[in-house]
Motif scaffolding. Sequence first.
Motif, mmCIF file in Angstrom:
data_model
loop_
_atom_site.group_PDB
_atom_site.id
_atom_site.type_symbol
_atom_site.label_atom_id
_atom_site.label_comp_id
_atom_site.label_asym_id
_atom_site.label_seq_id
_atom_site.Cartn_x
_atom_site.Cartn_y
_atom_site.Cartn_z
ATOM 1 N N VAL A 29 -1.743 -0.309 -5.987
ATOM 2 C CA VAL A 29 -1.537 -1.191 -7.127
ATOM 3 C C VAL A 29 -1.931 -0.788 -8.308
ATOM 4 O O VAL A 29 -1.335 -0.837 -9.477
ATOM 5 N N THR A 30 -3.396 -0.268 -8.460
ATOM 6 C CA THR A 30 -4.144 -0.014 -9.544
ATOM 7 C C THR A 30 -3.502 1.127 -10.181
ATOM 8 O O THR A 30 -3.449 1.349 -11.289
ATOM 9 N N GLU A 31 -2.926 2.137 -9.433
ATOM 10 C CA GLU A 31 -2.271 3.165 -9.677
ATOM 11 C C GLU A 31 -1.143 3.012 -10.621
ATOM 12 O O GLU A 31 -0.884 3.652 -11.698
ATOM 13 N N LEU A 32 -0.323 1.856 -10.366
ATOM 14 C CA LEU A 32 0.781 1.615 -11.073
ATOM 15 C C LEU A 32 0.399 0.885 -12.070
ATOM 16 O O LEU A 32 1.252 1.141 -13.234
ATOM 17 N N ASN A 33 -0.665 -0.046 -12.101
ATOM 18 C CA ASN A 33 -1.033 -0.736 -13.211
ATOM 19 C C ASN A 33 -2.673 -0.876 -13.188
ATOM 20 O O ASN A 33 -2.994 -1.766 -12.336
ATOM 21 N N PRO A 34 -3.208 -0.071 -14.133
ATOM 22 C CA PRO A 34 -4.605 0.011 -14.262
ATOM 23 C C PRO A 34 -5.217 -1.288 -14.382
ATOM 24 O O PRO A 34 -6.573 -1.511 -14.439
ATOM 25 N N ASP A 35 -4.625 -2.198 -15.221
ATOM 26 C CA ASP A 35 -5.080 -3.464 -15.465
ATOM 27 C C ASP A 35 -5.151 -4.640 -14.423
ATOM 28 O O ASP A 35 -5.680 -5.639 -14.391
ATOM 29 N N ILE A 36 -4.611 -4.255 -13.214
ATOM 30 C CA ILE A 36 -4.762 -5.136 -11.986
ATOM 31 C C ILE A 36 -5.568 -4.576 -10.993
ATOM 32 O O ILE A 36 -5.722 -3.508 -10.514
ATOM 33 N N GLN A 37 -6.768 -5.490 -10.651
ATOM 34 C CA GLN A 37 -7.622 -5.310 -9.794
ATOM 35 C C GLN A 37 -7.328 -5.965 -8.373
ATOM 36 O O GLN A 37 -7.249 -7.232 -8.438
ATOM 37 N N VAL A 38 -7.450 -5.270 -7.561
ATOM 38 C CA VAL A 38 -7.246 -6.088 -5.825
ATOM 39 C C VAL A 38 -8.472 -6.141 -5.160
ATOM 40 O O VAL A 38 -8.966 -4.946 -5.196
ATOM 41 N N GLY A 39 -8.573 -7.286 -4.914
ATOM 42 C CA GLY A 39 -9.872 -7.487 -4.131
ATOM 43 C C GLY A 39 -9.573 -7.955 -2.718
ATOM 44 O O GLY A 39 -8.278 -7.880 -2.041
ATOM 45 N N THR A 40 -10.543 -8.085 -1.650
ATOM 46 C CA THR A 40 -10.637 -8.408 -0.745
ATOM 47 C C THR A 40 -11.544 -9.348 -0.220
ATOM 48 O O THR A 40 -12.757 -9.282 -0.320
ATOM 49 N N PHE A 41 -11.139 -10.548 0.700
ATOM 50 C CA PHE A 41 -12.191 -11.383 1.100
ATOM 51 C C PHE A 41 -12.060 -11.744 2.629
ATOM 52 O O PHE A 41 -10.880 -11.650 2.932
ATOM 53 N N PRO A 42 -13.227 -12.197 3.170
ATOM 54 C CA PRO A 42 -12.892 -12.476 4.839
ATOM 55 C C PRO A 42 -11.888 -13.701 5.000
ATOM 56 O O PRO A 42 -11.891 -14.572 4.168
#
Length: 417
Positions: free
Chosen positions: A277-290
């Motif tokens: 995702v970030t490679e396509l749009n560097p302005d978007i950060q994907v996170g993860t949570f339990p």
Amino acid sequence: MKKIIRTFTGILMGAMVLTACGGESTGSGSSSNALSLYSGVSEDAEKEAIEEIAVAFTEETGISVDVNFPGTGYEDQMRVRMASNDLPDLFDTHGWAINRYGEYTADLSDMDWVEYFDEAMAPILRDEEGKVYAFPINQAKDGIMYNATLLDEYGIDLPTTFDEWVGAMETVKEKSDGEVAPLWIPGSNQYTIAQVLDQLSTPLLVTDENNSFEEELLDGSFDWSNYTPLAEFLKELQEQGLLNTDVLTASEAQRIELMAQNKIAFAFAGGAFGPAVTELNPDIQVGTFPVPAYWEGDEPSWIGGERNTFAAFKDSEKLDEAKQFIEFLAQPENAKKLAEAASLPAGITNVETENYYTEFYDKWAHIQIQPYFDRVYLPSGMWDVYATTGQELLADTLTAEQVSAEMESEYLRLRNQ
């Protein structure tokens, strides 16, 4: 998908390596004397890491490795080969080291890397007698992926309970005027629905001490009406407009692009999702949570354990060479390379990794990892039932109660096979 052809030359190799997304072999040697290696990984970065390590192994030892990535046909090929007791010298047990592949794997407990065995992996990689069934090349730590950029913009705190998660999704729907899918599922592949149901089964049925059905699930006495609230939950999300409206026709290929376009808030996806995702749009950060807690007073849970491994076929004529390759994989620099290619933690404790999700794993480091629900509590074959009943629920051909009845029927039938 495109094929990438690389040619490697050397005195000890003299072989061509083909990288493919389908069933073609991609080895550092394709002669009949080569070690045969089959892996279920699907991401290009993971494939390349395995190939490069196989080439390095050949350069160091002179032992050729014929690397194969069957893709979606992996499990079918393994079932056929198990039936004829003719497995590859090295193969991925992909979460089923003991329950499915156990009788075909060599014991690895005498190997050097076992000194660094992660005890979190014990329930699915080592039995009570001490047999170690496979070497974990990475360690699954599944939760829920989220658009960290979007949640920050909307001022949404990360949820720790189902109720908070629903509240977060409702806020996304409201603040985006329905332009963002609160939870996006690519349900044209029914197994993505199975993934959601499997991960959410753990907080509903296992982790809360006052609502734990571990014993009943294991001995076959489980009352499947206790599963109905999960089916109801998924259906309510759909009815409240918190799922993508095209949930039954959406494809996995759309998920990366839509997240990159700020059109998704939450998703269930693999480790390579965020970097893509970030490679396509560097302005978007994907996170993860339990995965949030279902019951009041319970804690969230990471879902995971074994992701990808290499086991050695116990009846291989090249068993010593296969074990030599596994020991090579376990060298810290190689184990680090394999884990980071998948954006996952390493499967052994003497390897520290840096990957896309490190800050999120660190943030939630206090949360326990629970094994995948189906791998511990359900008989082989129930993954398909998760998938079909979940899809039929969202298609309005089964009610939540009928889903539970079908799950119970198949659970009992498969246990008795």
